[in-house]
Design a protein around this motif. Structure first.
Motif, PDB file in Angstrom:
ATOM      1  N   THR A 136       0.825  -1.206   0.000  1.00 26.26           N
ATOM      2  CA  THR A 136       0.000   0.000   0.000  1.00 26.26           C
ATOM      3  C   THR A 136       0.860   1.257   0.000  1.00 26.26           C
ATOM      4  N   TRP A 137       0.281   2.350  -0.494  1.00 28.87           N
ATOM      5  CA  TRP A 137       0.991   3.630  -0.547  1.00 28.87           C
ATOM      6  C   TRP A 137       0.943   4.358   0.789  1.00 28.87           C
ATOM      7  N   GLY A 138      -0.073   4.133   1.551  1.00 35.15           N
ATOM      8  CA  GLY A 138      -0.192   4.749   2.869  1.00 35.15           C
ATOM      9  C   GLY A 138      -0.085   3.690   3.947  1.00 35.15           C
ATOM     10  N   TYR A 139       0.058   4.121   5.183  1.00 34.65           N
ATOM     11  CA  TYR A 139       0.198   3.174   6.285  1.00 34.65           C
ATOM     12  C   TYR A 139      -1.095   2.391   6.485  1.00 34.65           C
ATOM     13  N   LYS A 140      -0.966   1.096   6.581  1.00 36.74           N
ATOM     14  CA  LYS A 140      -2.076   0.201   6.905  1.00 36.74           C
ATOM     15  C   LYS A 140      -1.534  -0.794   7.928  1.00 36.74           C
ATOM     16  N   SER A 141      -2.122  -0.829   9.095  1.00 38.51           N
ATOM     17  CA  SER A 141      -1.625  -1.694  10.172  1.00 38.51           C
ATOM     18  C   SER A 141      -1.613  -3.165   9.784  1.00 38.51           C
ATOM     19  N   TYR A 142      -2.475  -3.547   8.872  1.00 39.08           N
ATOM     20  CA  TYR A 142      -2.596  -4.946   8.485  1.00 39.08           C
ATOM     21  C   TYR A 142      -1.715  -5.326   7.296  1.00 39.08           C
ATOM     22  N   ASP A 143      -1.038  -4.353   6.689  1.00 41.91           N
ATOM     23  CA  ASP A 143      -0.201  -4.650   5.516  1.00 41.91           C
ATOM     24  C   ASP A 143       1.227  -4.954   5.959  1.00 41.91           C
ATOM     25  N   ASN A 144       1.505  -6.230   6.142  1.00 40.34           N
ATOM     26  CA  ASN A 144       2.838  -6.671   6.549  1.00 40.34           C
ATOM     27  C   ASN A 144       3.511  -7.515   5.476  1.00 40.34           C
ATOM     28  N   LYS A 145       3.068  -7.339   4.235  1.00 36.90           N
ATOM     29  CA  LYS A 145       3.664  -8.083   3.128  1.00 36.90           C
ATOM     30  C   LYS A 145       4.776  -7.223   2.515  1.00 36.90           C
ATOM     31  N   TRP A 146       5.918  -7.230   3.172  1.00 37.21           N
ATOM     32  CA  TRP A 146       7.047  -6.408   2.749  1.00 37.21           C
ATOM     33  C   TRP A 146       7.773  -7.047   1.579  1.00 37.21           C
ATOM     34  N   LYS A 147       8.182  -6.216   0.631  1.00 37.92           N
ATOM     35  CA  LYS A 147       9.016  -6.704  -0.461  1.00 37.92           C
ATOM     36  C   LYS A 147      10.361  -7.113   0.137  1.00 37.92           C
ATOM     37  N   THR A 148      10.968  -8.106  -0.446  1.00 34.97           N
ATOM     38  CA  THR A 148      12.250  -8.591   0.069  1.00 34.97           C
ATOM     39  C   THR A 148      13.376  -7.643  -0.338  1.00 34.97           C
ATOM     40  N   PRO A 149      14.474  -7.620   0.413  1.00 33.45           N
ATOM     41  CA  PRO A 149      15.643  -6.848  -0.019  1.00 33.45           C
ATOM     42  C   PRO A 149      16.095  -7.266  -1.416  1.00 33.45           C
ATOM     43  N   GLU A 150      15.986  -8.549  -1.737  1.00 32.50           N
ATOM     44  CA  GLU A 150      16.363  -9.021  -3.075  1.00 32.50           C
ATOM     45  C   GLU A 150      15.526  -8.325  -4.147  1.00 32.50           C
ATOM     46  N   THR A 151      14.226  -8.275  -3.963  1.00 27.35           N
ATOM     47  CA  THR A 151      13.352  -7.607  -4.934  1.00 27.35           C
ATOM     48  C   THR A 151      13.702  -6.133  -5.060  1.00 27.35           C
ATOM     49  N   LEU A 152      13.897  -5.460  -3.949  1.00 28.21           N
ATOM     50  CA  LEU A 152      14.183  -4.021  -3.976  1.00 28.21           C
ATOM     51  C   LEU A 152      15.532  -3.733  -4.615  1.00 28.21           C
ATOM     52  N   ILE A 153      16.549  -4.529  -4.322  1.00 27.03           N
ATOM     53  CA  ILE A 153      17.883  -4.317  -4.919  1.00 27.03           C
ATOM     54  C   ILE A 153      17.875  -4.668  -6.399  1.00 27.03           C
ATOM     55  N   HIS A 154      17.208  -5.747  -6.764  1.00 25.41           N
ATOM     56  CA  HIS A 154      17.098  -6.084  -8.190  1.00 25.41           C
ATOM     57  C   HIS A 154      16.368  -4.979  -8.941  1.00 25.41           C
ATOM     58  N   ASN A 155      15.309  -4.441  -8.355  1.00 25.40           N
ATOM     59  CA  ASN A 155      14.592  -3.333  -8.999  1.00 25.40           C
ATOM     60  C   ASN A 155      15.495  -2.113  -9.150  1.00 25.40           C
ATOM     61  N   LEU A 156      16.284  -1.802  -8.119  1.00 29.07           N
ATOM     62  CA  LEU A 156      17.215  -0.677  -8.188  1.00 29.07           C
ATOM     63  C   LEU A 156      18.184  -0.856  -9.357  1.00 29.07           C
ATOM     64  N   CYS A 157      18.783  -2.041  -9.470  1.00 26.26           N
ATOM     65  CA  CYS A 157      19.718  -2.322 -10.568  1.00 26.26           C
ATOM     66  C   CYS A 157      19.016  -2.264 -11.918  1.00 26.26           C
TER      67      CYS A 157
END
Length: 179
Positions: free
Chosen positions: A6-27
């Motif tokens: 989600t774009w805003g804070y949601k207490s129930y949204d705990n599905k975090w992207k992995t560091p692997e996904t975020l670093i691969h996206n950065l590259c």
């Protein structure tokens, strides 16, 4: 891009992207000449959620070693690469290619298709180890150690003779998980 769902804070949204996904996206985004903007939003108390903190620390740890492959680079001059991404810096008659390897080859041979420039040097950013390379009809083959220095993305700094222009090859570059 959001770090969870989600774009805003949601207490129930705990599905975090992995560091692997975020670093691969950065590259991936840097290899296409873009900028990566992560949405990091505070909770109702004005604090960053622990999931964001953990992911940002992981990205920071990777960037501490590999930032040279991201900062002040331009888009890849190579056709899409099945094993990872490439960024570049041009300085006079020398081009530095940063090869971010997501899929470390089990045979220890990384093929950079279509690269015909003379190699001036090749080394791992993580430890400075010098790598051997050899030109072939398919492009350039770089001999790698058995294990990747980084489980997410290991970067090879490859200096070649001559300037390299923009990628004009057609083909679809596989992307990471996107919103």
């Amino acid at each position: 891009m959001t770090m969870n769902g989600t774009w805003g804070y949601k207490s129930y949204d705990n599905k975090w992207k992995t560091p692997e996904t975020l670093i691969h996206n950065l590259c991936d985004i840097a290899s296409k000449g873009g900028n990566y903007l992560l949405n990091v939003g505070p909770d109702p108390l004005g604090q960053f959620p622990q999931g964001s903190i953990d992911d940002l620390k992981a990205i920071g740890k990777w960037m501490k070693v590999n930032s040279e492959a991201i900062y002040a680079t331009t888009a890849s001059p190579l056709a899409p690469l099945a094993w990872g991404r490439c960024t570049k810096k041009v300085e006079g008659d020398k081009t530095t290619l940063y090869l971010s390897v997501f899929n470390w080859p089990s045979d220890g041979k990384l093929v950079v298709p279509g690269l015909k420039n003379e190699v001036l040097s090749a080394q791992l950013l993580a430890n400075g180890n010098v790598l051997k390379s050899q030109g072939s009809a398919d492009g350039l083959t770089i001999s790698l150690p058995a294990g990747a220095p980084d489980a997410i993305a290991s970067v090879i700094k490859l200096e070649v003779k001559g300037a390299m222009g923009a990628n004009t090859a057609k083909g679809k570059m596989k992307s990471g998980e996107l919103d």
